[in-house]
Design an enzyme around this catalytic site. Structure first.
Site, PDB file in Angstrom:
ATOM      1  N   GLU A 157     -14.274   3.735 -16.800  1.00 47.69           N
ATOM      2  CA  GLU A 157     -14.978   4.055 -15.553  1.00 47.69           C
ATOM      3  C   GLU A 157     -14.102   4.902 -14.626  1.00 47.69           C
ATOM      4  O   GLU A 157     -12.946   4.572 -14.364  1.00 47.69           O
ATOM      5  CB  GLU A 157     -15.366   2.780 -14.785  1.00 47.69           C
ATOM      6  CG  GLU A 157     -16.054   3.143 -13.477  1.00 47.69           C
ATOM      7  CD  GLU A 157     -16.241   1.988 -12.488  1.00 47.69           C
ATOM      8  OE1 GLU A 157     -15.842   0.855 -12.788  1.00 47.69           O
ATOM      9  OE2 GLU A 157     -16.794   2.257 -11.408  1.00 47.69           O
ATOM     10  N   ASP A 214      -0.080  -2.984  -6.376  1.00 41.27           N
ATOM     11  CA  ASP A 214      -0.249  -2.175  -5.174  1.00 41.27           C
ATOM     12  C   ASP A 214       0.634  -2.776  -4.082  1.00 41.27           C
ATOM     13  O   ASP A 214       0.504  -3.951  -3.758  1.00 41.27           O
ATOM     14  CB  ASP A 214      -1.737  -2.234  -4.761  1.00 41.27           C
ATOM     15  CG  ASP A 214      -2.032  -1.406  -3.522  1.00 41.27           C
ATOM     16  OD1 ASP A 214      -1.141  -0.657  -3.061  1.00 41.27           O
ATOM     17  OD2 ASP A 214      -3.161  -1.501  -3.006  1.00 41.27           O
ATOM     18  N   ASP A 266       1.834  -2.053  -0.167  1.00 40.28           N
ATOM     19  CA  ASP A 266       1.524  -1.220   0.985  1.00 40.28           C
ATOM     20  C   ASP A 266       2.384  -1.614   2.179  1.00 40.28           C
ATOM     21  O   ASP A 266       2.635  -2.800   2.403  1.00 40.28           O
ATOM     22  CB  ASP A 266       0.046  -1.375   1.345  1.00 40.28           C
ATOM     23  CG  ASP A 266      -0.404  -0.285   2.302  1.00 40.28           C
ATOM     24  OD1 ASP A 266      -1.052   0.668   1.826  1.00 40.28           O
ATOM     25  OD2 ASP A 266      -0.115  -0.375   3.509  1.00 40.28           O
TER      26      ASP A 266
END
Ligand SMILES: [Zn+2]
Length: 405
Positions: free
Chosen positions: A43, A105, A107
Site C-alpha cells: 500500500e 519514529d 520526534d
C-alpha cells in the site's frame, strides 16, 4: 542558502520527481528481490494538494509507480503494509495486512520538556544531539539484541528520525511481536515527570541498559547540563530531583544543589553528594544507580511506539519533501549520525538552483544525471549502499525458498 516557500512547492515538485527522486533504487528496495510478489501488494498513500488524501494505492511495477507520481505530484507519500491481496482489492472480506518493515519514529516533540534551546517546530544542532543519542542507542539495540542488519535511517524532514528495519524476519513479525520489541526498547516514555521512571535494580545491570548508559555518558554533561542548562533554573532543579524517589535524599540534594548557581556546578554537587554517601555506605540500595538512572531519564530514546506496533501503520516515505520546510527526507548513515545536521539537509529549492548552476557552467548537461549535480547525491549514495546490502541477502537465499510459491 536558498529560501523555500510553501507556495512554490507545487511548482517545484514535478521537477523534483522527474529529475531527482531516486526511483530506481527506491523500487529495488521495496521490490525486495521480487520476493512473493511483494511490490504489487504494497500500500502507498498519497497526500495531494489541498490535503486530498488517497489510501490503498498500489502499482504493478516501477513504470506504473513513476507515471502515477508524475501525474499526481503528491506533496507527501506514505508507505503502508504489504497485504495478502492487492490493495486494489481492499473491499475483499479476507483483505488484511501480512508484512511490513518494523519501523521506529522518534520526534523532538517528546523532548520538549527538557530542551531549552528551541520549542515547537524549531530545531538546532544542540537539541539534535538528543536524536544522535537516540539513533546510537536504538541502532545498537536492534543490531546486537535482535540481530537485525538492514536498518534504513531517515531524517523525517523537520525534527525527527525514522528507522526502517528491513530484514526478512522483521518484515514478517506479527503485531504482537512488534509490540514486544517496541516495549522492550521503551525504557522511557516522554517527559521528565513521566509515569515510567528509569529504575535500575541491583548490581547486575541489563546489558542493553548498560550499553545505553555507556553511549549517553559521552554526551550527557555537555548536552544536558551545559548546553540545555537543565539545572540552570530552580524549576529545572525541581524537575531533575523529581526523578529521586527518596524524600529524604531529595531534600538533602535540593539543599546541596541550591548552594550553587550554574548548571554545571549543581551537577557536580549532585555527583559529589551521591558519591560521598556511596563511599560511606550510606546510599540506600534502591539509589545505588541513581546517577545512571537520571542520565537515561534525560537521554534514552523516546519512541512513539504506536507507530512500531501496528502492521498497518503508514509512515512517510524516504525522499519525500517536507511541505513546510522543503527539506528532503534523506537517509543517513547511523555510523556517522554525529556528522549529520538537520540544518544542512538539502532543500528542494536549493537542489533546483544547484542543477541550474551546474548546467550553466558545464557541457555535460545531458550526460550527467541530475541528482549527481546536487547535494542530494550523497544521500542517494547512502541509500544505494543500503539497497545493495539488502540485495546481498536475496542472492544468499536458498533456491528452494525462492521457488516456494
Ligand atoms: Zn535546539
Amino acid at each position: 542558502m536558498s529560501s523555500f516557500s510553501e507556495d512554490s512547492l507545487t511548482d517545484m515538485l514535478p521537477l523534483y520527481y522527474k529529475r531527482l527522486f531516486p526511483f530506481e533504487p527506491y523500487f529495488r528496495w521495496l521490490n525486495y528481490g521480487n520476493e512473493k510478489g511483494y511490490f504489487v501488494r504494497r500500500e502507498f498513500s498519497f497526500t495531494l494538494v489541498n490535503d486530498i488524501y488517497i489510501r490503498f494505492k498500489s502499482f504493478n511495477d516501477l513504470d506504473e509507480l513513476e507515471k502515477d507520481i508524475y501525474k499526481e505530484r503528491p506533496v507527501k507519500i506514505d508507505i503502508g503494509a504489504v497485504y495478502n491481496l492487492s490493495p486494489r482489492e481492499k473491499n475483499h472480506p479476507n483483505f488484511s495486512p501480512s508484512e511490513k518493515e518494523l519501523v521506529f519514529d522518534i520526534d523532538m516533540t517528546d523532548y520538549d520538556d527538557i530542551r531549552t534551546c528551541c520549542s515547537g517546530a524549531d530545531i538546532c544542532d544542540k537539541c539534535w544531539k538528543f536524536m544522535v543519542v537516540a539513533c546510537k542507542v536504538l541502532d545498537a539495540a536492534l543490531r546486537e539484541d535482535f540481530g537485525f542488519e538492514h536498518l534504513l535511517w531517515v531524517f523525517s524532514g523537520r525534527r525527527g528520525i525514522h528507522c526502517w528495519v528491513c530484514d526478512a524476519v522483521a518484515r514478517s513479525l506479527p503485531d504482537k511481536a512488534r509490540g514486544a520489541v517496541a516495549e522492550y526498547l521503551q525504557v522511557v516514555t516522554g517527559g521528565v515527570n513521566m509515569t515510567k521512571k528509569v529504575n535500575i535494580f541491583g548490581d547486575q545491570v541489563h546489558h542493553s541498559i548498560q550499553r545505553a548508559i555507556n553511549i549517553t555518558k559521552k554526551y550527557f554533561v555537555n548536552m544536558c547540563i551545559e548546553e540545555q542548562d537543565v539545572l540552570g533554573t530552580s524549576k529545572g532543579v525541581t524537575q531533575f530531583l523529581g526523578a529521586v524517589a527518596d524524600d529524604h535524599l531529595r531534600d538533602e540534594l535540593q539543599k546541596e544543589l541550591m548552594k550553587h548557581t550554574t548548571s554545571l556546578d549543581r551537577w557536580n554537587a549532585f555527583l559529589a553528594h551521591v558519591t560521598g554517601l556511596k563511599e560511606k555506605g550510606m546510599l540506600k540500595k534502591r539509589n545505588q544507580n541513581l546517577v545512571d538512572e537520571i542520565m537515561l531519564q534525560y537521554t534514552y530514546p523516546r519512541l512513539d511506539i504506536n507507530v512500531s506496533k501496528g502492521l498497518n501503520h503508514l509512515l512517510k516515505s524516504p525522499f519525500c519533501v517536507h511541505p513546510k520546510t522543503g527539506k528532503i527526507c534523506v537517509p543517513f548513515n547511523p555510523k556517522l549520525v554525529e556528522k549529520f545536521s538537520p540544518l544542512t539537509v538539502p532543500v528542494l529549492s536549493q537542489l533546483i538552483e544547484e542543477i541550474n548552476e551546474h548546467d550553466s557552467k558545464n557541457d555535460d548537461v545531458k550526460s550527467v544525471k541530475d541528482y549527481k549535480k546536487t547535494s542530494i547525491y550523497k544521500s542517494v549514495v547512502i541509500f544505494e549502499t543500503f539497497v545493495r546490502g539488502l540485495e546481498e541477502t536475496f542472492k544468499k537465499r536458498p533456491v528452494s525458498n525462492s521457488m516456494e510459491f
